[in-house]
Design a protein around this motif. Structure first.
Motif, PDB file in Angstrom:
ATOM      1  N   GLU A  76      17.082  -6.644  26.275  1.00 35.74           N
ATOM      2  CA  GLU A  76      16.217  -7.485  25.455  1.00 35.74           C
ATOM      3  C   GLU A  76      15.670  -8.579  26.350  1.00 35.74           C
ATOM      4  O   GLU A  76      16.245  -8.904  27.382  1.00 35.74           O
ATOM      5  CB  GLU A  76      16.976  -8.097  24.265  1.00 35.74           C
ATOM      6  N   LEU A 109      17.821 -16.249  19.549  1.00 36.86           N
ATOM      7  CA  LEU A 109      17.552 -15.536  18.303  1.00 36.86           C
ATOM      8  C   LEU A 109      16.629 -14.336  18.499  1.00 36.86           C
ATOM      9  O   LEU A 109      16.878 -13.248  17.970  1.00 36.86           O
ATOM     10  CB  LEU A 109      16.938 -16.501  17.275  1.00 36.86           C
ATOM     11  N   GLN A 110      15.551 -14.514  19.278  1.00 36.22           N
ATOM     12  CA  GLN A 110      14.633 -13.401  19.510  1.00 36.22           C
ATOM     13  C   GLN A 110      15.358 -12.221  20.148  1.00 36.22           C
ATOM     14  O   GLN A 110      15.170 -11.065  19.766  1.00 36.22           O
ATOM     15  CB  GLN A 110      13.495 -13.840  20.427  1.00 36.22           C
ATOM     16  N   ARG A 113      17.611 -10.327  17.718  1.00 35.90           N
ATOM     17  CA  ARG A 113      16.860  -9.426  16.841  1.00 35.90           C
ATOM     18  C   ARG A 113      16.488  -8.136  17.552  1.00 35.90           C
ATOM     19  O   ARG A 113      16.509  -7.057  16.960  1.00 35.90           O
ATOM     20  CB  ARG A 113      15.605 -10.142  16.330  1.00 35.90           C
ATOM     21  N   GLN A 114      16.167  -8.235  18.845  1.00 32.19           N
ATOM     22  CA  GLN A 114      15.849  -7.029  19.604  1.00 32.19           C
ATOM     23  C   GLN A 114      17.072  -6.130  19.756  1.00 32.19           C
ATOM     24  O   GLN A 114      16.982  -4.910  19.614  1.00 32.19           O
ATOM     25  CB  GLN A 114      15.305  -7.400  20.986  1.00 32.19           C
ATOM     26  N   LYS A 116      19.534  -5.987  17.762  1.00 28.11           N
ATOM     27  CA  LYS A 116      19.842  -5.423  16.440  1.00 28.11           C
ATOM     28  C   LYS A 116      19.026  -4.158  16.182  1.00 28.11           C
ATOM     29  O   LYS A 116      19.483  -3.241  15.499  1.00 28.11           O
ATOM     30  CB  LYS A 116      19.571  -6.460  15.347  1.00 28.11           C
ATOM     31  N   GLU A 117      17.827  -4.106  16.741  1.00 26.07           N
ATOM     32  CA  GLU A 117      16.992  -2.914  16.576  1.00 26.07           C
ATOM     33  C   GLU A 117      17.503  -1.748  17.411  1.00 26.07           C
ATOM     34  O   GLU A 117      17.477  -0.593  16.968  1.00 26.07           O
ATOM     35  CB  GLU A 117      15.547  -3.225  16.972  1.00 26.07           C
ATOM     36  N   GLU A 160      15.299 -21.498  14.059  1.00 18.23           N
ATOM     37  CA  GLU A 160      16.492 -20.702  14.370  1.00 18.23           C
ATOM     38  C   GLU A 160      17.571 -20.867  13.308  1.00 18.23           C
ATOM     39  O   GLU A 160      18.251 -19.906  12.945  1.00 18.23           O
ATOM     40  CB  GLU A 160      17.023 -21.115  15.746  1.00 18.23           C
ATOM     41  N   ALA A 163      17.534 -18.582  10.321  1.00 17.06           N
ATOM     42  CA  ALA A 163      17.844 -17.165  10.530  1.00 17.06           C
ATOM     43  C   ALA A 163      19.315 -16.832  10.301  1.00 17.06           C
ATOM     44  O   ALA A 163      19.716 -15.676  10.426  1.00 17.06           O
ATOM     45  CB  ALA A 163      17.441 -16.765  11.947  1.00 17.06           C
ATOM     46  N   GLU A 166      20.723 -13.590   8.672  1.00 15.28           N
ATOM     47  CA  GLU A 166      20.544 -12.303   9.344  1.00 15.28           C
ATOM     48  C   GLU A 166      21.806 -11.853  10.076  1.00 15.28           C
ATOM     49  O   GLU A 166      21.898 -10.706  10.522  1.00 15.28           O
ATOM     50  CB  GLU A 166      19.398 -12.392  10.355  1.00 15.28           C
TER      51      GLU A 166
END
Length: 199
Positions: A76, A109-110, A113-114, A116-117, A160, A163, A166
């Motif tokens: 990521e 955080l970004q 999220r990556q 998590k994908e 942030e 979020a 999540e």
């Protein structure tokens, strides 16, 4: 460990707002829980006093970071606070998981999220401050940013904090040792007794 040790071998992702103490918790884990494998991020930002290349971060040029992105070398990556780029080298993470080591990614955080994908089976932990005022106090107190950069980071922190839902678990960083122990417990490890804590 639980479920035959699978919990300790699962990737754990730690994220949270700026100045919440992610780096401090990671340093505490590095000192008190050497069995945990800690990912070392690559970054284009300048090294701060006391930081060691390859230990705290892999400090790289923007050109080298471009090469890592183009070559698929990063699990990521993201632009943080609109300025510098950070990323997680993929090969080292995959090797740690192959070895069955409890692995921890401390990222923004970004990046979380990556991950998590691409790795939804990972366990995602949100590190939260005791309060907004305390977060501001920590950011101002560390004195590593100018006023403009500080305001930019606080603006990012507000986004942030929103979020938090999540994530699989929230840990409040009101005490570094306590937060660290709670985190390693989530990873399936047994926290050290109070007597073993560093002073």
């Amino acid at each position: 460990m639980t479920e035959g040790g699978t919990t300790a071998r699962r990737l754990t992702v730690l994220a949270g707002p700026t100045a919440v103490g992610k780096g401090t918790v990671s340093a505490d884990i590095r000192q008190r829980y050497p069995e945990v494998w800690l990912s070392v991020s690559a970054t284009t930002r300048a090294r701060r006093p006391g930081e060691v290349d390859g230990v705290h971060y892999h400090f790289v040029t923007p050109e080298r970071f471009d090469e890592m992105v183009a070559g698929g070398e990063l699990l990521e990556w993201a632009v943080v606070h609109g300025v510098n780029r950070y990323g997680t080298p993929r090969a080292a993470v995959e090797e740690a998981l192959r070895q069955g080591r409890p692995a921890l990614l401390e990222i923004d955080l970004q990046g979380a999220r990556q991950v998590k994908e691409t790795m939804p089976e990972a366990f995602f932990v949100f590190l939260a401050p005791p309060s907004w005022d305390e977060l501001v106090r920590r950011l101002v107190g560390r004195g590593t940013e100018g006023e403009e950069e500080r305001e930019r980071r606080l603006s990012t922190a507000r986004v942030e904090l929103a979020a938090e839902p999540e994530f699989d678990k929230t840990i409040v960083n009101d005490d570094v040792n306590r937060a660290t122990d709670e985190l390693v417990q989530c990873m399936g490890l047994i926290p050290h007794p109070l007597a073993d804590r560093s002073v």
